[in-house]
Write an enzyme that holds these catalytic residues in place. Structure first.
Site, PDB file in Angstrom:
ATOM      1  N   ASN A 290       3.621   7.055  -6.838  1.00  0.00           N
ATOM      2  CA  ASN A 290       2.476   8.116  -6.351  1.00  0.00           C
ATOM      3  C   ASN A 290       2.494   9.328  -6.457  1.00  0.00           C
ATOM      4  O   ASN A 290       2.661  10.255  -5.784  1.00  0.00           O
ATOM      5  CB  ASN A 290       1.763   7.062  -5.514  1.00  0.00           C
ATOM      6  CG  ASN A 290       0.079   7.701  -5.312  1.00  0.00           C
ATOM      7  OD1 ASN A 290       0.104   7.584  -6.810  1.00  0.00           O
ATOM      8  ND2 ASN A 290      -0.781   6.485  -4.779  1.00  0.00           N
TER       9      ASN A 290
ATOM     10  N   SER B 251      -6.997   5.620  -9.631  1.00  0.00           N
ATOM     11  CA  SER B 251      -9.015   5.388 -10.130  1.00  0.00           C
ATOM     12  C   SER B 251      -8.665   6.932 -10.707  1.00  0.00           C
ATOM     13  O   SER B 251      -8.209   8.079 -10.990  1.00  0.00           O
ATOM     14  CB  SER B 251      -8.819   5.249  -8.268  1.00  0.00           C
ATOM     15  OG  SER B 251      -8.546   6.448  -7.846  1.00  0.00           O
TER      16      SER B 251
ATOM     17  N   CYS C 140      -2.591  10.071  -5.649  1.00  0.00           N
ATOM     18  CA  CYS C 140      -3.734   9.374  -5.416  1.00  0.00           C
ATOM     19  C   CYS C 140      -4.679  10.840  -5.220  1.00  0.00           C
ATOM     20  O   CYS C 140      -4.528  12.941  -5.165  1.00  0.00           O
ATOM     21  CB  CYS C 140      -3.470   9.982  -3.619  1.00  0.00           C
ATOM     22  SG  CYS C 140      -3.989   9.471  -2.681  1.00  0.00           S
TER      23      CYS C 140
ATOM     24  N   GLY D   7      -8.245   7.381   1.666  1.00  0.00           N
ATOM     25  CA  GLY D   7      -6.889   8.677   2.282  1.00  0.00           C
ATOM     26  C   GLY D   7      -6.019   8.007   2.821  1.00  0.00           C
ATOM     27  O   GLY D   7      -5.080   8.974   3.758  1.00  0.00           O
TER      28      GLY D   7
ATOM     29  N   ASN E 147     -13.432   4.371  -4.174  1.00  0.00           N
ATOM     30  CA  ASN E 147     -13.103   4.736  -2.965  1.00  0.00           C
ATOM     31  C   ASN E 147     -12.710   5.902  -2.500  1.00  0.00           C
ATOM     32  O   ASN E 147     -11.730   6.749  -3.404  1.00  0.00           O
ATOM     33  CB  ASN E 147     -11.662   3.773  -2.723  1.00  0.00           C
ATOM     34  CG  ASN E 147     -10.956   4.467  -3.178  1.00  0.00           C
ATOM     35  OD1 ASN E 147      -9.599   4.620  -2.725  1.00  0.00           O
ATOM     36  ND2 ASN E 147      -9.981   3.779  -4.646  1.00  0.00           N
TER      37      ASN E 147
ATOM     38  N   LYS F  21       3.295   6.355 -10.632  1.00  0.00           N
ATOM     39  CA  LYS F  21       1.999   5.644 -10.733  1.00  0.00           C
ATOM     40  C   LYS F  21       1.217   7.266 -11.390  1.00  0.00           C
ATOM     41  O   LYS F  21       1.620   7.980 -10.602  1.00  0.00           O
ATOM     42  CB  LYS F  21       1.357   5.016  -9.648  1.00  0.00           C
ATOM     43  CG  LYS F  21       0.056   4.789  -9.873  1.00  0.00           C
ATOM     44  CD  LYS F  21      -0.597   3.734  -9.112  1.00  0.00           C
ATOM     45  CE  LYS F  21      -1.787   3.374  -9.288  1.00  0.00           C
ATOM     46  NZ  LYS F  21      -2.276   2.346  -8.324  1.00  0.00           N
TER      47      LYS F  21
ATOM     48  N   GLY G 274      -7.004  -4.607  -9.202  1.00  0.00           N
ATOM     49  CA  GLY G 274      -6.859  -3.455  -8.632  1.00  0.00           C
ATOM     50  C   GLY G 274      -8.468  -4.244  -7.963  1.00  0.00           C
ATOM     51  O   GLY G 274      -8.893  -4.512  -7.242  1.00  0.00           O
ATOM     52  N   THR G 275      -9.687  -3.589  -8.493  1.00  0.00           N
ATOM     53  CA  THR G 275     -11.258  -3.722  -8.070  1.00  0.00           C
ATOM     54  C   THR G 275     -10.952  -5.235  -7.730  1.00  0.00           C
ATOM     55  O   THR G 275     -12.798  -5.768  -6.552  1.00  0.00           O
ATOM     56  CB  THR G 275     -12.196  -3.255  -8.778  1.00  0.00           C
ATOM     57  OG1 THR G 275     -11.977  -1.539  -8.437  1.00  0.00           O
ATOM     58  CG2 THR G 275     -13.768  -3.345  -8.727  1.00  0.00           C
TER      59      THR G 275
ATOM     60  N   LYS H  71       0.992  -1.378  -0.053  1.00  0.00           N
ATOM     61  CA  LYS H  71       0.184  -0.120   0.142  1.00  0.00           C
ATOM     62  C   LYS H  71       1.161   1.348  -0.126  1.00  0.00           C
ATOM     63  O   LYS H  71       1.752   1.585   0.403  1.00  0.00           O
ATOM     64  CB  LYS H  71      -0.933   0.252   1.656  1.00  0.00           C
ATOM     65  CG  LYS H  71      -1.769   1.697   1.959  1.00  0.00           C
ATOM     66  CD  LYS H  71      -2.544   1.408   0.872  1.00  0.00           C
ATOM     67  CE  LYS H  71      -3.493   2.337   0.749  1.00  0.00           C
ATOM     68  NZ  LYS H  71      -4.710   3.199   0.347  1.00  0.00           N
ATOM     69  N   SER H  72       0.323   2.291  -0.767  1.00  0.00           N
ATOM     70  CA  SER H  72       1.342   3.658  -0.415  1.00  0.00           C
ATOM     71  C   SER H  72       1.006   3.912   0.991  1.00  0.00           C
ATOM     72  O   SER H  72       0.774   3.664   1.651  1.00  0.00           O
ATOM     73  CB  SER H  72       0.733   4.377  -1.714  1.00  0.00           C
ATOM     74  OG  SER H  72       0.327   4.302  -2.693  1.00  0.00           O
TER      75      SER H  72
HETATM   76  O1  RRO Z   1      -5.702   5.814   0.112  1.00  0.00           O
HETATM   77  C1  RRO Z   1      -6.343   5.604  -1.003  1.00  0.00           C
HETATM   78  O2  RRO Z   1      -8.032   6.952  -0.915  1.00  0.00           O
HETATM   79  C2  RRO Z   1      -5.698   5.869  -2.583  1.00  0.00           C
HETATM   80  C3  RRO Z   1      -4.789   6.224  -3.092  1.00  0.00           C
HETATM   81 BR1  RRO Z   1      -3.092   6.415  -1.624  1.00  0.00          BR
HETATM   82  C4  RRO Z   1      -4.198   6.106  -4.348  1.00  0.00           C
HETATM   83  O3  RRO Z   1      -3.421   6.799  -5.012  1.00  0.00           O
HETATM   84  N1  RRO Z   1      -6.128   5.536  -5.006  1.00  0.00           N
HETATM   85  C5  RRO Z   1      -6.930   5.474  -5.162  1.00  0.00           C
HETATM   86  O4  RRO Z   1      -7.904   5.252  -5.584  1.00  0.00           O
HETATM   87  N2  RRO Z   1      -7.246   5.608  -3.326  1.00  0.00           N
END
Ligand code: RRO
Length: 312
Positions: free
Chosen positions: A127, A195, A130, A71, A68, A165, A272-273, A44-45
């Site tokens: 990334n 996303s 986001c 955050g 989503n 990304k 992803g999804t 995860k980031s």
């Molecule tokens: O954590 C998120 O809300 C999130 C991140 Br960091 C991202 O890069 N892309 C996303 O769809 N959600």
């Protein structure tokens, strides 16, 4: 059949792995990825400090995808260094990828340096896209800021592959502007797309939005975004395919989807999804479907199809 991929010195045993986000935040989730047929473990980031992320509800599934606004909930980069070391012992042949996000240039540089110095991490995905932190626009939509940040990132010593990304671009002029920036640096790969940010889904029964944070807006994934991802992969492949690997993320749920994205120019794909919806069993299923489709078409090596979209 040859379905491996190479990014600099990192060898991927297959071409399908997880995207950063779904089911890759906790040590248990990361271990489950290692035990699955995912061909890498993407984490995860992470940010310098741990974060609880946005208030619930912050993730919802619908028939055509997901929305989503997590955050950037994560345990802080030091934990992901620990997790990576443990994962490497357990899964020595699986590439481990750190995904990093900062709130300032200094944050990004701190994280790049930390992961460049961690032997158990094989590759870094930075990334720049986001969409879900209130008050923080997606970096890669600001070309000047991106250029300056990417330049600084490549001043950090280290030889691990670094890639970015990216968010979806909706105009080829913007794609070209980002490609011209990326060309200036030793970028190993790009991941298209994050996303589609700041979208709204409404439940007509309850007459309410599905998620709470950020004025109910969130990042869209799944079927909705596949054509957007395909277009971004294709555009970047044309512009950068001779100098870096293009990784597709966005809307894969079948082996035929993987096939289409390879035709468009991707060499690796991230789930992803579908990973959120089906859990780690999706890797084996999609891989099997992809192999079957390749066999049906008499292909034996992914190199025979990458970027080979036929002309109209
Ligand atoms: O954590 C998120 O809300 C999130 C991140 Br960091 C991202 O890069 N892309 C996303 O769809 N959600």
């Amino acid at each position: 059949m040859t379905f491996t991929a190479q990014i600099k010195n990192v060898t991927f045993p297959d071409i399908i792995y997880n995207s950063s986000g779904p089911r890759c935040t906790t040590p248990e989730e990361l271990e489950a990825l290692g035990n699955s047929e995912s061909s890498a473990i993407m984490m995860k980031s992470c940010s310098p400090e741990s974060r609880n992320g946005n208030p619930e509800p912050r993730y919802k599934e619908v028939e055509l995808g997901s929305i989503n606004s997590i955050g950037l909930a994560n345990h802080g980069y030091q934990k992901y260094i620990e997790y990576a070391a443990e994962l490497k012992q357990q899964f020595p042949n699986t590439p481990i990828i750190a995904s990093i996000v900062g709130f300032s240039q200094e944050d990004f540089l701190l994280l790049v340096e930390a992961f460049q110095n961690e032997p158990s991490v094989d590759m870094l995905e930075v990334n720049l896209s986001c969409p879900n932190v209130v008050g923080k626009p997606q970096i890669a939509y600001d070309f000047e800021v991106s250029d300056e940040l990417i330049a600084k990132i490549f001043t950090v010593p280290g030889d691990k592959p670094i890639g970015f990304k990216l968010p979806p671009y909706f105009d080829p002029v913007h794609t070209e502007m980002m490609a011209n920036i990326l060309k200036k640096y030793p970028v190993s790969f790009i991941t298209c797309i994050n996303s589609v940010g700041n979208t709204l889904i409404i439940d007509p029964e309850t007459e309410r939005p599905l998620i709470a944070p950020k004025g109910w807006l969130g990042g869209l994934g799944g079927d909705y975004v596949k054509p957007i991802a395909l277009a971004n992969v294709r555009m970047f492949y044309k512009l950068l395919g001779d100098r870096m690997t293009i990784i597709w993320c966005g809307g894969i749920k079948s082996g035929v989807d993987v096939f289409e994205h390879l035709l468009a120019g991707a060499s690796l794909v991230q789930l992803g999804t579908v990973l959120w919806k089906e859990d780690v069993a999706c890797f084996a299923r999609i891989k099997r479907e992809f192999y079957e489709y390749m066999e049906k078409k008499w292909y034996t090596d992914v190199k025979e199809i990458i970027g080979k979209l036929k002309e109209l």
